[in-house]
Design a protein around this motif. Structure first.
Motif, PDB file in Angstrom:
ATOM      1  N   ASN A   1      -5.373  62.920   3.795  1.00  0.00           N
ATOM      2  CA  ASN A   1      -5.549  61.893   2.763  1.00  0.00           C
ATOM      3  C   ASN A   1      -5.344  60.502   3.367  1.00  0.00           C
ATOM      4  OD1 ASN A   1      -5.673  63.588   0.054  1.00  0.00           O
ATOM      5  ND2 ASN A   1      -4.044  64.492   1.309  1.00  0.00           N
ATOM      6  N   SER A   2      -6.255  60.119   4.250  1.00  0.00           N
ATOM      7  CA  SER A   2      -6.120  58.845   4.968  1.00  0.00           C
ATOM      8  C   SER A   2      -6.173  57.639   4.035  1.00  0.00           C
ATOM      9  CB  SER A   2      -7.216  58.725   6.032  1.00  0.00           C
ATOM     10  OG  SER A   2      -8.500  58.814   5.440  1.00  0.00           O
ATOM     11  N   TRP A   3      -6.745  57.797   2.848  1.00  0.00           N
ATOM     12  CA  TRP A   3      -6.804  56.707   1.876  1.00  0.00           C
ATOM     13  C   TRP A   3      -5.413  56.213   1.495  1.00  0.00           C
ATOM     14  CZ3 TRP A   3      -4.066  58.149  -2.328  1.00  0.00           C
ATOM     15  CH2 TRP A   3      -3.935  59.529  -2.578  1.00  0.00           C
TER      16      TRP A   3
ATOM     17  N   LEU B   1      -3.438  52.500  -0.416  1.00  0.00           N
ATOM     18  CA  LEU B   1      -2.238  52.358  -1.240  1.00  0.00           C
ATOM     19  C   LEU B   1      -1.145  51.548  -0.547  1.00  0.00           C
ATOM     20  CD1 LEU B   1      -0.592  55.173  -3.372  1.00  0.00           C
ATOM     21  CD2 LEU B   1       0.792  53.572  -2.063  1.00  0.00           C
ATOM     22  N   LEU B   2      -0.843  51.860   0.708  1.00  0.00           N
ATOM     23  CA  LEU B   2       0.286  51.204   1.373  1.00  0.00           C
ATOM     24  C   LEU B   2       0.156  49.690   1.469  1.00  0.00           C
ATOM     25  CD1 LEU B   2       1.517  53.622   4.196  1.00  0.00           C
ATOM     26  CD2 LEU B   2       2.363  53.302   1.865  1.00  0.00           C
ATOM     27  N   PRO B   3      -1.037  49.120   1.754  1.00  0.00           N
ATOM     28  CA  PRO B   3      -1.117  47.658   1.766  1.00  0.00           C
ATOM     29  C   PRO B   3      -0.749  47.027   0.421  1.00  0.00           C
ATOM     30  CG  PRO B   3      -2.992  48.585   2.908  1.00  0.00           C
ATOM     31  CD  PRO B   3      -2.289  49.740   2.247  1.00  0.00           C
ATOM     32  N   VAL B   4      -1.139  47.674  -0.671  1.00  0.00           N
ATOM     33  CA  VAL B   4      -0.789  47.160  -1.999  1.00  0.00           C
ATOM     34  C   VAL B   4       0.711  47.286  -2.236  1.00  0.00           C
ATOM     35  CG1 VAL B   4      -1.093  47.509  -4.483  1.00  0.00           C
ATOM     36  CG2 VAL B   4      -3.067  47.637  -2.954  1.00  0.00           C
ATOM     37  N   LEU B   5       1.287  48.421  -1.850  1.00  0.00           N
ATOM     38  CA  LEU B   5       2.721  48.608  -2.009  1.00  0.00           C
ATOM     39  C   LEU B   5       3.502  47.557  -1.237  1.00  0.00           C
ATOM     40  CD1 LEU B   5       5.268  50.160  -2.821  1.00  0.00           C
ATOM     41  CD2 LEU B   5       4.844  51.723  -0.902  1.00  0.00           C
ATOM     42  N   ARG B   6       3.127  47.318   0.015  1.00  0.00           N
ATOM     43  CA  ARG B   6       3.848  46.336   0.827  1.00  0.00           C
ATOM     44  C   ARG B   6       3.709  44.931   0.244  1.00  0.00           C
ATOM     45  NH1 ARG B   6       1.352  49.303   5.888  1.00  0.00           N
ATOM     46  NH2 ARG B   6       3.000  50.828   6.317  1.00  0.00           N
ATOM     47  N   SER B   7       2.539  44.632  -0.298  1.00  0.00           N
ATOM     48  CA  SER B   7       2.344  43.335  -0.939  1.00  0.00           C
ATOM     49  C   SER B   7       3.255  43.187  -2.155  1.00  0.00           C
ATOM     50  CB  SER B   7       0.880  43.168  -1.350  1.00  0.00           C
ATOM     51  OG  SER B   7       0.677  41.952  -2.026  1.00  0.00           O
TER      52      SER B   7
ATOM     53  N   ASP C   1      -1.952  67.854 -13.083  1.00  0.00           N
ATOM     54  CA  ASP C   1      -2.897  68.246 -12.030  1.00  0.00           C
ATOM     55  C   ASP C   1      -2.285  68.258 -10.637  1.00  0.00           C
ATOM     56  OD1 ASP C   1      -4.974  68.568 -13.880  1.00  0.00           O
ATOM     57  OD2 ASP C   1      -5.461  66.441 -13.805  1.00  0.00           O
ATOM     58  N   GLY C   2      -0.959  68.052 -10.525  1.00  0.00           N
ATOM     59  CA  GLY C   2      -0.295  68.145  -9.234  1.00  0.00           C
ATOM     60  C   GLY C   2      -0.171  66.827  -8.494  1.00  0.00           C
ATOM     61  N   LEU C   3       0.499  66.882  -7.336  1.00  0.00           N
ATOM     62  CA  LEU C   3       0.851  65.665  -6.594  1.00  0.00           C
ATOM     63  C   LEU C   3      -0.359  64.913  -6.062  1.00  0.00           C
ATOM     64  CD1 LEU C   3       3.766  64.979  -4.265  1.00  0.00           C
ATOM     65  CD2 LEU C   3       1.480  64.632  -3.352  1.00  0.00           C
ATOM     66  N   THR C   4      -1.261  65.598  -5.384  1.00  0.00           N
ATOM     67  CA  THR C   4      -2.385  64.897  -4.764  1.00  0.00           C
ATOM     68  C   THR C   4      -3.230  64.181  -5.800  1.00  0.00           C
ATOM     69  OG1 THR C   4      -2.467  66.461  -2.918  1.00  0.00           O
ATOM     70  CG2 THR C   4      -4.430  65.146  -3.310  1.00  0.00           C
ATOM     71  N   SER C   5      -3.547  64.861  -6.879  1.00  0.00           N
ATOM     72  CA  SER C   5      -4.329  64.241  -7.945  1.00  0.00           C
ATOM     73  C   SER C   5      -3.584  63.063  -8.557  1.00  0.00           C
ATOM     74  CB  SER C   5      -4.654  65.276  -9.019  1.00  0.00           C
ATOM     75  OG  SER C   5      -5.331  64.689 -10.107  1.00  0.00           O
ATOM     76  N   THR C   6      -2.285  63.212  -8.705  1.00  0.00           N
ATOM     77  CA  THR C   6      -1.478  62.133  -9.292  1.00  0.00           C
ATOM     78  C   THR C   6      -1.452  60.913  -8.397  1.00  0.00           C
ATOM     79  OG1 THR C   6      -0.086  63.721 -10.477  1.00  0.00           O
ATOM     80  CG2 THR C   6       0.825  61.529 -10.125  1.00  0.00           C
TER      81      THR C   6
ATOM     82  N   PRO D   1       3.291  56.464  -7.910  1.00  0.00           N
ATOM     83  CA  PRO D   1       3.572  57.761  -7.287  1.00  0.00           C
ATOM     84  C   PRO D   1       3.299  57.742  -5.787  1.00  0.00           C
ATOM     85  CG  PRO D   1       1.427  57.832  -8.347  1.00  0.00           C
ATOM     86  CD  PRO D   1       1.991  56.451  -8.615  1.00  0.00           C
ATOM     87  N   LEU D   2       4.181  58.385  -5.026  1.00  0.00           N
ATOM     88  CA  LEU D   2       4.040  58.496  -3.574  1.00  0.00           C
ATOM     89  C   LEU D   2       4.352  59.929  -3.152  1.00  0.00           C
ATOM     90  CD1 LEU D   2       6.095  55.364  -2.391  1.00  0.00           C
ATOM     91  CD2 LEU D   2       3.630  55.489  -2.753  1.00  0.00           C
ATOM     92  N   PRO D   3       3.771  60.381  -2.039  1.00  0.00           N
ATOM     93  CA  PRO D   3       4.204  61.666  -1.479  1.00  0.00           C
ATOM     94  C   PRO D   3       5.583  61.494  -0.861  1.00  0.00           C
ATOM     95  CG  PRO D   3       2.728  60.572   0.045  1.00  0.00           C
ATOM     96  CD  PRO D   3       2.753  59.726  -1.202  1.00  0.00           C
ATOM     97  N   HIS D   4       6.238  62.601  -0.552  1.00  0.00           N
ATOM     98  CA  HIS D   4       7.520  62.505   0.137  1.00  0.00           C
ATOM     99  C   HIS D   4       7.264  62.083   1.586  1.00  0.00           C
ATOM    100  CE1 HIS D   4      11.473  63.470   1.725  1.00  0.00           C
ATOM    101  NE2 HIS D   4      11.898  63.538   0.469  1.00  0.00           N
ATOM    102  N   PRO D   5       8.087  61.212   2.151  1.00  0.00           N
ATOM    103  CA  PRO D   5       7.864  60.749   3.532  1.00  0.00           C
ATOM    104  C   PRO D   5       8.302  61.739   4.601  1.00  0.00           C
ATOM    105  CG  PRO D   5       9.791  59.670   2.601  1.00  0.00           C
ATOM    106  CD  PRO D   5       9.179  60.452   1.487  1.00  0.00           C
TER     107      PRO D   5
END
Length: 219
Positions: free
Chosen positions: A196-198, A203-209, A158-163, A181-185
């Motif tokens: 996609n402010s979510w 996502l980022l707070p969980v990743l940093r944790s 279903d593509g990047l955003t859906s993933t 999965p992350l978008p390219h920076p």
């Protein structure tokens, strides 16, 4: 969710030896399997060691990385380190962080100045043995559509955003190492990040944790 065989438990190989062989690789220049040959001298770029716990499964080196030989040696790298909450010293510590792009050489640019997609020959020749040689990985970050399509197989249909929206499901899945999965920076994705402010809020707070826990960071 189907997985590639190299993500299953396998005997480890010598990562340093594989990296040396990869850095001498000229498949895309001398024996191209898909389209025309790489238009410049290959300069494969990779980072890692048998003890690495985090893997950044990226796309391919850009122009600055190609010139310096250093992965993510540009604004994308600065943003990625901010996402992870890592300083440069930790990010470039090969004993902790592996950087394994889908294509290890800069693929060149299209007519509009955008980077071409990674060469397909590279992943076919190198990806499976490289992941076999990284037995201590705990988390693999899938940066962009090419890495997501490879690692998730049918799960990327279903593509990047859906993933990326399914990041909680994917991160909590049964696969080892875990994947996220992350978008390219890249700055080219500024519009995506605003829409996609979510991503930054959830996502980022969980990743940093996850990263703080993995490397026992204080911040």
């Amino acid at each position: 969710m189907r997985q590639h065989s190299y993500l299953k438990s396998m005997p480890s190989s010598d990562f340093d030896d594989l990296a040396r062989q990869l850095r001498a690789c000229r498949i895309c220049r001398d024996e191209p399997r898909y389209g025309s040959a790489l238009p410049h001298e290959p300069r494969p770029i990779i980072q890692g060691s048998i003890s690495a716990r985090l893997c950044i499964a990226s796309q391919a080196p850009g122009t600055r990385a190609h010139a310096s030989g250093v992965p993510f040696d540009d604004r994308s790298g600065t943003r990625l380190r901010e996402w992870l909450g890592l300083d440069k010293a930790t990010f470039y510590d090969a004993s902790k962080v592996a950087i394994v792009p889908m294509g290890s050489c800069f693929p060149g640019q299209d007519a509009k100045g955008g980077d071409l997609g990674p060469r397909r020959e590279c992943a076919e020749a190198w990806r499976q043995p490289l992941f076999q040689a990284l037995p201590d990985l705990e988390l693999v970050l899938l940066i962009g559509q090419y890495a997501q399509a490879w690692h998730l197989c049918d799960g990327f249909r279903d593509g990047l955003t859906s993933t990326v929206r399914r990041w909680r499901e994917i991160l909590s899945g049964p696969q080892k190492p875990r994947i996220l999965p992350l978008p390219h920076p890249s700055w080219r994705n500024n519009g995506w990040l605003k829409t996609n402010s979510w991503f930054e809020e959830e996502l980022l707070p969980v990743l940093r944790s996850e990263i703080r826990s993995m490397f026992k960071l204080d911040h």
